[in-house]
Structures are given as structure tokens and as C-alpha cells.
Enzyme design. Structure first.
Site, PDB file in Angstrom:
ATOM      1  NE  ARG A  48       0.785 -13.494  -3.806  1.00 19.02           N
ATOM      2  CZ  ARG A  48      -0.257 -14.298  -4.040  1.00 19.02           C
ATOM      3  NH1 ARG A  48      -1.192 -14.468  -3.122  1.00 19.02           N
ATOM      4  NH2 ARG A  48      -0.369 -14.931  -5.192  1.00 19.02           N
ATOM      5  CE1 TYR A 100       8.470   8.989   6.940  1.00 24.15           C
ATOM      6  CE2 TYR A 100       6.803   7.394   6.327  1.00 24.15           C
ATOM      7  CZ  TYR A 100       7.974   8.064   6.053  1.00 24.15           C
ATOM      8  OH  TYR A 100       8.636   7.809   4.884  1.00 24.15           O
ATOM      9  CG  ASP A 173       4.276   4.111  13.621  1.00 32.28           C
ATOM     10  OD1 ASP A 173       5.237   3.518  14.134  1.00 32.28           O
ATOM     11  OD2 ASP A 173       4.341   4.687  12.510  1.00 32.28           O
ATOM     12  CE  LYS A 198      12.721   4.683   9.385  1.00 29.87           C
ATOM     13  NZ  LYS A 198      11.711   4.181   8.502  1.00 29.87           N
TER      14      LYS A 198
END
Ligand SMILES: Cc1ncc(COP(=O)(O)O)c(C=O)c1O
Length: 383
Positions: A48, A100, A173, A198
Site C-alpha cells: 500500500r 465529467y 484533469d 483512458k
């Protein structure tokens, strides 16, 4: 290194233990210690906190965005969430008025509930934007180009304003543009965010997110948030994104070529009303696009029907054969989407109408297939 070399070599090293050219998928949760508190390799204790496959990806991310620190998350939204977690009740965020749907949902249904104040504004009205800044403003959040209306914001102009306020972070973004076309950190932004699902991943086979920063102190703060809350990217998925990045330049070049051809085709089609593509001289933000998107205008094209009818958009989407009707974007294959019913359904109907996400709006993620086949497909579906 130039960008096309960085995507392959930036921040990369051969695996020290075997000489493997690609980093192995270190599918391990933990790492051996020789004595309590003394890991064999001081960089790795527990996955982690850090995992070597993820580290290789994070170095690549920092390199291609010209940052000093990259962080890889389990989704794009997890990356956004990591930035928002740094805020407290009473803090204010100024965000672009076209985002978005999932980002909008997180802002309005999670963080607004916890007392953070959001202002959604047309970022091209810089006077209005500036008038909203006050002592509580902590974050400016911009998507450019936006999903799905392909609006643009002038990153350098916004950064000139935010830089005057040391307490404000400016995040961009960069999912639609990718660092191949646009480098927000070089234009003055503090944080770059990606849905790596993406174009960075590029093959529609992974959900992933990224943050990249130039400031090392900010990088450490974000890493602490990520480590303390846990939305890290697993080693297998890190490997997939890293592999995707190695062909980012080649894919985005072709996405841009095909995107431009399809925008041109749609523009001249008698059934099409509006085409939203930043490469078109008729696009309202074409001048900003030419200034900050270097080398092309991407593969995302949105359009509406002359009839304005939802039913026409649905019939068109059902008839496509090469384009696949599916959510998401940025993969090698062409996808088509109905924002109002799919990706942006979480935005209330009146708000959707207000910003222009009409029921006849179709979003295309133009892939890297042969452009002639894609155009033939659109032709038959429109007919
Ligand atoms: C522009 C943009 N930002 C953020 C996200 C969220 O990313 P993810 O789906 O990887 O959580 C998406 C997803 O479609 C997006 O298109």
C-alpha cells in the site's frame, strides 16, 4: 529526453535482480525485513505504501508530465478524491462548469455534504472567476477539453491568477488531451490528474488514475493521503498502464488524425447540427486549443442532430457496427456514447440542459482503426 523517448525510457531502469527489460509484476503485498523495522530494501515494506511495479509506473507518469512525483491510484476518481481529501469544511473550490459526471457527483454529493463550498463557473469568464476567489478558496479544478462538450480553459491564464494566491492549488484533469498534446504543469498548474483508464492505459483493459505534481512537498502530502486512505493501484494494473504509456505518442498521433477526419465528415453531413472538436476553426475555443494543445487536437468528437431528437441519437447509436456503444474513451477501439443516458446521467436533467448536454448529443471516442472504415460506419448509421 524528448517526449517520444520519455514515454519509453523516462524514469525507467532494468530490473536490478534479473535484468528484465520490463519491470516484473511484483505481485506481493509485503517485503521481508532483516530485523524489526529494517526492510531488506529500505524502499519497500508493504505494497500500500510502495510496490516496485507501481513505482516504475509512477516514475513514468512524473517523467511524461514534466513533474517530480507521480502517484498511481485505483481509478481516476480515487485520484481526484485524494486531492479533495486535503480540504476541510468551509474551504471553497472553484470548478469548471462542464465536468465529467462522476467528478461532478463526487463534488456535489460527497464533498458538498461535508461542508465544502463549490462554485461552478465558466472558466473563460476570467473576471467572474477572479471575483469568486476569497480567503477560503483552496482549490481550482479544471478539465480541458471537457467531457463531453469539448470546452477549453486557458491553463496559463488561470495559473497567472492562482499563482497570486499562495493558498490556492490549481488542478487540471488532463485525461482528454494527454501529456502528448498538453502539459499543464509547464503551463503553471500545480496538480495534473488523469483517468489513466483512458489514453494512458489506452486499451480499455484497466481502471486506473494518476496525480502528478512538480512540488515535492505537495507530492509528499498527496502520497501521505493515498497511503493513509489506501486507494493505490495494484501491480498487475500498474504494469498494464506502464505498457500503455510506451505507445502513447503513436496512438495519440493516430487518434488526432482520425479525430480530425471524422470531425470534418460530420461537419459536412446534412443530418448533423453542431460538431464539437477543438481542431475545427469554427470551434469557439480553437484559438486556446492552438495555443496549449501542441501537435493535434485529440480523438474526442461530440455532435448533435439537426432534428434535435433523442430518438435519432439512439437509433444512430444502435446501428453502429465498427464503433462500439459503450462508456469510457481513449482506447484503441472507437467507442460511441450517449452522455445524457450514460456517462453524465448522474448530472440532474435541468443542470444538463443548462450546460448543453442535450438528449441528441452523441460523444465519439475515435480510435486508431482505418479512418475510411470509421467514416463508412458513421455514414450507414446516419443514413
Ligand atoms: C475526464 C474524466 N475525468 C475523470 C474520470 C474518472 O476516471 P475513472 O473512471 O478512471 O475513475 C473520467 C471517466 O470517464 C473522465 O472522463
Amino acid at each position: 529526453m524528448k517526449f517520444n523517448t520519455k514515454v519509453i525510457h523516462g524514469g525507467q531502469h532494468h530490473d536490478p535482480s534479473t535484468g528484465a527489460v520490463m519491470p516484473p509484476v511484483y505481485q506481493t503485498s509485503t517485503f521481508v525485513q532483516t530485523s524489526p523495522g529494517k526492510p531488506l530494501n529500505p524502499d519497500y515494506e508493504y505494497s500500500r505504501a510502495a510496490n516496485p511495479t507501481r513505482t516504475a509506473l509512477e516514475h513514468a507518469l512524473a517523467s511524461i508530465e514534466n513533474g517530480t512525483r507521480g502517484l498511481a491510484f485505483s481509478s481516476g476518481l480515487a485520484a481526484t478524491d485524494c486531492v479533495l481529501r486535503g480540504l476541510k469544511a468551509g474551504d471553497e473550490v472553484i470548478a469548471m462548469d462542464d465536468l465529467y459526471g462522476g467528478t461532478y457527483r463526487m463534488f456535489t454529493r460527497i464533498y458538498k455534504e461535508s461542508g465544502i463550498v463549490f462554485h461552478f463557473v465558466d472558466m473563460n469568464d476570467l473576471e467572474k472567476f477572479q471575483s469568486l476567489i476569497n480567503d477560503n478558496t483552496r482549490l481550482v479544478w479544471v478539465e480541458t477539453p471537457t467531457n463531453p462538450l469539448m470546452k477549453l480553459a486557458d491553463i496559463a491564464a488561470i495559473a497567472d491568477i492562482t499563482k497570486k494566491h499562495p493558498n490556492i492549488l490549481f488542478a487540471v484533469d488532463n485525461t482528454f488531451a494527454t501529456p502528448y498534446l498538453q502539459k499543464p504543469l509547464d503551463l503553471g498548474a500545480d496538480i495534473v490528474m488523469h483517468s489513466a483508464t483512458k489514453y494512458l492505459g489506452g486499451h480499455s483493459d484497466v481502471i486506473a488514475g494518476a496525480l502528478i505534481v512538480k512540488d515535492e512537498e505537495l507530492g509528499s502530502q498527496l502520497h501521505f493521503q493515498q497511503f493513509a486512505t489506501g486507494a493505490t493501484l495494484g501491480p498487475q494494473d500498474s504494469f498494464l498502464v506502464l505498457r500503455g504509456i510506451k505507445t502513447l505518442h503513436l496512438r495519440v498521433q493516430r487518434h488526432c488524425e482520425n479525430g480530425a477526419k471524422i470531425a470534418e465528415f460530420l461537419l459536412n453531413h446534412p443530418k448533423v447540427e453542431c460538431v464539437y472538436y477543438p481542431g475545427l476553426p469554427s470551434h469557439p475555443f480553437h484559438e486556446i486549443a492552438k495555443k496549449q494543445m501542441i501537435g493535434g487536437f485529440g480523438g474526442m468528437v461530440t455532435f448533435t442532430f439537426k432534428s434535435g431528437a433523442k430518438q435519432d441519437a439512439i437509433a444512430f447509436l444502435e446501428k453502429l457496427k465498427v464503433f462500439t456503444l459503450a462508456e469510457s474513451l481513449g482506447g484503441v477501439e472507437s467507442l460511441a456514447n450517449h452522455p445524457a443516458l450514460m456517462t453524465h446521467a448522474s448530472i440532474p436533467e435541468d443542470k444538463r440542459k443548462e450546460i448543453g448536454i442535450t438528449d441528441d448529443l452523441v460523444r465519439l471516442s475515435v480510435g486508431v482503426e482505418d479512418a475510411d472504415d470509421l467514416i463508412e460506419d458513421l455514414k450507414q448509421a446516419l443514413a
